[in-house]
Design a protein around this motif. Structure first.
Motif, PDB file in Angstrom:
ATOM      1  N   ALA A  50     -83.033 106.880  46.809  1.00  0.00           N
ATOM      2  CA  ALA A  50     -81.696 106.291  46.902  1.00  0.00           C
ATOM      3  C   ALA A  50     -81.404 105.406  45.695  1.00  0.00           C
ATOM      4  O   ALA A  50     -80.291 105.418  45.146  1.00  0.00           O
ATOM      5  N   ILE A  51     -82.395 104.642  45.252  1.00  0.00           N
ATOM      6  CA  ILE A  51     -82.206 103.793  44.064  1.00  0.00           C
ATOM      7  C   ILE A  51     -81.963 104.650  42.824  1.00  0.00           C
ATOM      8  O   ILE A  51     -81.118 104.322  41.977  1.00  0.00           O
ATOM      9  N   ALA A  52     -82.676 105.773  42.718  1.00  0.00           N
ATOM     10  CA  ALA A  52     -82.496 106.677  41.572  1.00  0.00           C
ATOM     11  C   ALA A  52     -81.081 107.237  41.552  1.00  0.00           C
ATOM     12  O   ALA A  52     -80.442 107.335  40.488  1.00  0.00           O
ATOM     13  N   ILE A  53     -80.559 107.602  42.727  1.00  0.00           N
ATOM     14  CA  ILE A  53     -79.189 108.126  42.790  1.00  0.00           C
ATOM     15  C   ILE A  53     -78.179 107.042  42.428  1.00  0.00           C
ATOM     16  O   ILE A  53     -77.210 107.284  41.696  1.00  0.00           O
ATOM     17  N   GLU A  54     -78.382 105.813  42.911  1.00  0.00           N
ATOM     18  CA  GLU A  54     -77.463 104.721  42.601  1.00  0.00           C
ATOM     19  C   GLU A  54     -77.431 104.419  41.107  1.00  0.00           C
ATOM     20  O   GLU A  54     -76.369 104.164  40.531  1.00  0.00           O
ATOM     21  N   LYS A  55     -78.600 104.447  40.466  1.00  0.00           N
ATOM     22  CA  LYS A  55     -78.641 104.227  39.016  1.00  0.00           C
ATOM     23  C   LYS A  55     -77.908 105.332  38.264  1.00  0.00           C
ATOM     24  O   LYS A  55     -77.159 105.061  37.316  1.00  0.00           O
ATOM     25  N   ALA A  56     -78.124 106.577  38.684  1.00  0.00           N
ATOM     26  CA  ALA A  56     -77.431 107.692  38.025  1.00  0.00           C
ATOM     27  C   ALA A  56     -75.926 107.583  38.230  1.00  0.00           C
ATOM     28  O   ALA A  56     -75.139 107.890  37.314  1.00  0.00           O
ATOM     29  N   CYS A  57     -75.490 107.151  39.416  1.00  0.00           N
ATOM     30  CA  CYS A  57     -74.055 106.970  39.675  1.00  0.00           C
ATOM     31  C   CYS A  57     -73.468 105.900  38.752  1.00  0.00           C
ATOM     32  O   CYS A  57     -72.352 106.058  38.221  1.00  0.00           O
ATOM     33  N   ALA A  58     -74.210 104.818  38.564  1.00  0.00           N
ATOM     34  CA  ALA A  58     -73.720 103.738  37.702  1.00  0.00           C
ATOM     35  C   ALA A  58     -73.533 104.229  36.270  1.00  0.00           C
ATOM     36  O   ALA A  58     -72.546 103.877  35.600  1.00  0.00           O
ATOM     37  N   VAL A  59     -74.439 105.054  35.789  1.00  0.00           N
ATOM     38  CA  VAL A  59     -74.332 105.584  34.429  1.00  0.00           C
ATOM     39  C   VAL A  59     -73.115 106.492  34.306  1.00  0.00           C
ATOM     40  O   VAL A  59     -72.361 106.428  33.319  1.00  0.00           O
ATOM     41  N   VAL A  60     -72.886 107.350  35.312  1.00  0.00           N
ATOM     42  CA  VAL A  60     -71.729 108.252  35.269  1.00  0.00           C
ATOM     43  C   VAL A  60     -70.434 107.457  35.304  1.00  0.00           C
ATOM     44  O   VAL A  60     -69.476 107.771  34.574  1.00  0.00           O
ATOM     45  N   ARG A  61     -70.364 106.424  36.142  1.00  0.00           N
ATOM     46  CA  ARG A  61     -69.147 105.597  36.196  1.00  0.00           C
ATOM     47  C   ARG A  61     -68.892 104.937  34.848  1.00  0.00           C
ATOM     48  O   ARG A  61     -67.731 104.860  34.395  1.00  0.00           O
ATOM     49  N   GLN A  62     -69.933 104.472  34.205  1.00  0.00           N
ATOM     50  CA  GLN A  62     -69.775 103.839  32.902  1.00  0.00           C
ATOM     51  C   GLN A  62     -69.270 104.838  31.872  1.00  0.00           C
ATOM     52  O   GLN A  62     -68.360 104.540  31.083  1.00  0.00           O
ATOM     53  N   GLN A  63     -69.828 106.043  31.888  1.00  0.00           N
ATOM     54  CA  GLN A  63     -69.402 107.073  30.936  1.00  0.00           C
ATOM     55  C   GLN A  63     -67.942 107.467  31.180  1.00  0.00           C
ATOM     56  O   GLN A  63     -67.179 107.659  30.232  1.00  0.00           O
TER      57      GLN A  63
END
Length: 636
Positions: free
Chosen positions: A157-170
């Motif tokens: 779940a933490i890995a998915i949240e981190k990936a989501c944060a990167v996509v939102r930033q991009q």
């Protein structure tokens, strides 16, 4: 056991493998699209590459849909497998929505030459587009791999949240870069003049930006659904399961004329087989024989096309299966020792592998493979060991019973015809055109406050017409002219393109991008302008002009089709549409909804992108309808 050779056929595992390929192909397709769109001018080779990737994505999505449906039988009540099916079903919806937007982008953005502003804008955006594609692929890959075990751990779940944060930033950086580049490249004294120029010179770029932003949003939504599924196992909807017991009395099916006709023909064929088998006929059929009725019940189908092709396949499967089975039994079953029995068992196994592999993997010969397996394997095991004699009498009874059962089915098909496939295909195409006109009328009607999606219903009607068109090509024409298969296939292809443009437009029109959502401010602003009503009127006239041309598929005599004599059938409305579009751009550019100074939160919410999406979709649909028109005119 033979279904595990040459490889296991677990639908759950096939669906997982297909999902892995899909989460790679979807970002790759968007990456290819942005690479080609960033070129100075459209390339035919680039278009071909995009077409190939689109077709591959569509095939994979359709394949996974079937695997998800079939995997229900493999779950055996295991909650983890049902959990995986829900996730795969959510991914399938993501793929279908993305496919609609990709095809719409391709249809709108690659239809004309790009201008100087395009060549200045896209190089600035390309690094952000490439980075977003990479990060979205990482996000989807993490989601799929962590979900396959049926549960989501804290680390996953933490890995998915981190990936989501990167996509939102991009995505935020892409939106800011797009808005800044647009302000720097289109500099006008007045806000409405700048908006009008953006609509006139950068419409494809805005359509691309909106649909690419939706790709990031859908991927983030999929990841967020997985995170919510972790805390609430029922967050994702259940996959459509087997029909409930009450569906046996579904009135929509029971009262359907085609279904009632089929039920009557099936009952007559089965009871006639019982009557013949009960009384017998000399040495040809023994009395009290249920073989004919049983065979008729197995061979029944709702096939509407050429029954001759289907019936010949039935005879081939029964005859070849019976003969092969008896040959193997007489050749290898003569000995009762261990070696002889092992030889029969090995032959039975290999024969089952071959025939069932054909059944599962062939489209044209699937039905024959099933009959070969059923008749051949059963015949190999008939009788005891130690005899080389063939049961020729039994083989003849099986074959003759099959022929009589097929004859009964054919007779009742002739006496009570279910309807010709060509007429049903024509009706499906006619209904598709009518539904398109009704959908566009509702979307541009000021009195309609909500957006009802018609994309699913339109797709079903086109797909039904396409299937009936393939069967119409095989039906006996007798005195009628040949079925216009090439023309009909071209018409179906253009209607699919219309449907993709309509789907993308409906997504962009609704608040929240959901079916039944209220019309957004941009669409309401467009509908209020007089130029919009003129544009909508032209679209309706175009739909009404091509509707009579559909009747060419029931024009089955020699001579010129009467519909070609109409002036409207040859009118393209291209000049009128161009004038109405320019007038609408000028009017909507002055509307306050486009006079926002603050940058948009995302390109999906950018008013200029939304207006461009509506304009581009309408123009793309009109272009596809012109192709529909010319396809029929060329096919005379």
């Amino acid at each position: 056991m033979v279904t595990f050779f040459p490889y296991p056929r677990w639908a759950q595992y096939k669906a997982r493998d297909t999902a892995k390929e899909l989460v790679h192909q979807l970002p790759l397709l968007w990456s290819t699209l942005q690479e080609q769109f960033s070129e100075p001018e459209p390339s035919n080779f680039g278009k071909d590459q995009i077409h190939r990737r689109l077709e591959r994505l569509a095939r994979l999505a359709t394949t996974m849909e079937g695997h998800i449906a079939h995997s229900w039988y493999e779950c055996f009540g295991r909650e983890s497998w049902h959990h995986t099916r829900r996730i795969l079903n959510a991914l399938e919806k993501l793929i279908h929505q993305s496919y609609d937007r990709i095809y719409s982008t391709f249809s709108i953005a690659f239809t004309e030459e790009w201008g100087q502003l395009h060549n200045e804008l896209m190089p600035r955006l390309q690094p952000h587009l490439e980075a977003t594609c990479r990060e979205v692929e990482v996000l989807l890959t993490v989601c799929i791999h962590t979900a396959f075990d049926g549960k989501l751990s804290e680390v996953e779940a933490i890995a998915i949240e981190k990936a989501c944060a990167v996509v939102r930033q991009q995505e935020a950086e892409l939106t800011a870069a797009f808005d800044q580049a647009r302000r720097e490249l289109v500099q006008e004294r007045s806000q409405h003049r700048r908006a009008e120029r953006c609509l006139a010179e950068l419409m494809p770029e805005h359509v691309f930006g909106l649909n690419f932003s939706s790709f990031a949003r859908l991927s983030l939504g999929f990841a967020e659904d997985l995170l919510q599924q972790r805390s609430n196992p029922h967050h994702l909807p259940r996959v459509s399961e087997r029909p409930a017991f009450s569906s046996l009395w579904d009135k929509s099916v029971l009262l359907d004329p085609m279904h009632r006709n089929w039920a009557l023909r099936a009952a007559l064929a089965i009871f006639s087989g019982f009557a013949i088998g009960f009384h017998g006929y000399g040495d040809l059929f023994s009395s009290y024989n249920a073989g004919i009725a049983c065979t008729a019940s197995v061979l029944l189908s709702k096939f509407v096309g050429s029954a001759m092709v289907k019936n010949l396949g039935r005879i081939q499967g029964v005859v070849l299966g019976t003969v092969v089975g008896q040959l193997v039994h007489a050749t290898l079953g003569a000995s009762c020792d261990t070696l002889g029995l092992a030889a029969v068992a090995l032959c039975l196994f290999l024969y089952g592998v071959l025939t069932l592999f054909t059944y599962y993997n062939s489209t044209q010969y699937s039905y024959i493979g099933c009959l070969l397996a059923a008749n051949g394997c059963g015949t190999m095991l008939l009788g005891g060991c130690g005899s080389r004699s063939l049961d020729k009498e039994g083989s003849y009874d099986t074959i003759s019973g099959t022929v009589v059962a097929i004859a009964l089915i054919v007779v009742y098909d002739v006496l009570l015809p279910p309807g010709r496939a060509s007429n049903i295909a024509h009706g499906g195409m006619r209904d598709s055109v009518r539904l398109l006109g009704s959908a566009l009328e509702q979307h541009f009607d000021k009195s309609v406050e909500h957006v009802r999606f018609h994309k699913g219903e339109l797709h079903d009607k086109i797909a039904s017409a396409e299937g009936m068109g393939k069967e119409a090509f095989q039906e006996p024409r007798y005195w009628r002219t040949a079925w216009k298969d090439t023309v009909f296939s071209a018409a179906v292809a253009t209607m699919y393109r219309v449907r993709y443009s309509l789907a993308a437009m409906e997504y962009a029109m609704a608040k929240g991008f959901v079916d039944g959502g209220a019309k957004n401010d941009v669409l309401c602003a467009i509908a209020e302008t007089p130029a919009c009503q003129r544009l909508a009127g032209l679209v309706q006239q175009k739909v009404q002009a091509i509707a009579p041309l559909v009747d060419i598929f029931v024009h089955e005599v020699e001579g010129r089709f009467p519909g070609f004599s109409s002036r409207e059938a040859k009118h393209e409305y291209k000049v009128e549409m161009d004038a109405a579009s320019r007038a609408l751009m000028a009017e909507i550019a002055k509307h306050p909804v486009l006079a926002r100074e603050a940058g948009p939160a995302s390109l999906e919410e950018d008013p200029v992108c939304q207006v461009s999406m509506v304009f581009g979709s309408v123009l793309s649909m009109m272009a596809s309808l012109r192709e529909f028109q010319h396809a029929i005119l060329r096919g005379d």
